[in-house]
Design a protein around this motif. Structure first.
Motif, short mmCIF file in Angstrom:
data_model
loop_
_atom_site.label_atom_id
_atom_site.label_comp_id
_atom_site.label_asym_id
_atom_site.label_seq_id
_atom_site.Cartn_x
_atom_site.Cartn_y
_atom_site.Cartn_z
N MET A 48 0.85 -1.18 0.00
CA MET A 48 0.00 0.00 0.00
C MET A 48 0.90 1.25 0.00
N PRO A 49 0.63 2.20 -0.90
CA PRO A 49 1.43 3.43 -0.93
C PRO A 49 1.26 4.24 0.34
N ARG A 50 2.32 4.89 0.75
CA ARG A 50 2.28 5.76 1.93
C ARG A 50 2.80 7.13 1.54
N LEU A 51 2.26 8.16 2.14
CA LEU A 51 2.75 9.53 1.94
C LEU A 51 3.20 10.08 3.29
N TRP A 52 4.38 10.68 3.31
CA TRP A 52 4.89 11.36 4.50
C TRP A 52 5.01 12.83 4.18
N PHE A 53 4.71 13.66 5.15
CA PHE A 53 4.86 15.10 5.01
C PHE A 53 5.89 15.56 6.02
N GLN A 54 6.81 16.39 5.56
CA GLN A 54 7.90 16.84 6.41
C GLN A 54 8.02 18.35 6.29
N LEU A 55 8.07 19.04 7.42
CA LEU A 55 8.29 20.48 7.41
C LEU A 55 9.76 20.77 7.13
N VAL A 56 10.01 21.81 6.36
CA VAL A 56 11.38 22.23 6.08
C VAL A 56 11.53 23.68 6.51
N PRO A 57 12.71 24.07 6.95
CA PRO A 57 12.88 25.40 7.52
C PRO A 57 12.89 26.54 6.49
#
Length: 65
Positions: free
Chosen positions: A1-10
């Motif tokens: 199953m595909p997964r999406l991650w979200f990451q904050l960048v400065p």
């Protein structure tokens, strides 16, 4: 199953895309050739992944197993 991650960048957005996909595949070289044949281009080869761009210049990362 595909997964999406979200990451904050400065850093704030200047030119680069703020969102890109990391695509995992079983055979990095074969998938890179397949995507290139479909119109993508290689932006940068890194040790364990390849940064590619689609025909509209949206970057994504192709990652091996």
């Amino acid at each position: 199953m595909p997964r999406l991650w979200f990451q904050l960048v400065p850093e704030s957005k200047i030119v680069k895309n703020r969102v890109h996909l990391d695509v995992r595949c079983d055979d990095l070289d074969a998938e890179s050739r397949r995507l290139t044949a479909l119109g993508a281009r290689v932006v940068e080869n890194v040790e364990d992944w390849i940064v590619m761009a689609d025909p509209e210049d949206n970057e994504f990362r192709l990652q091996g197993p």
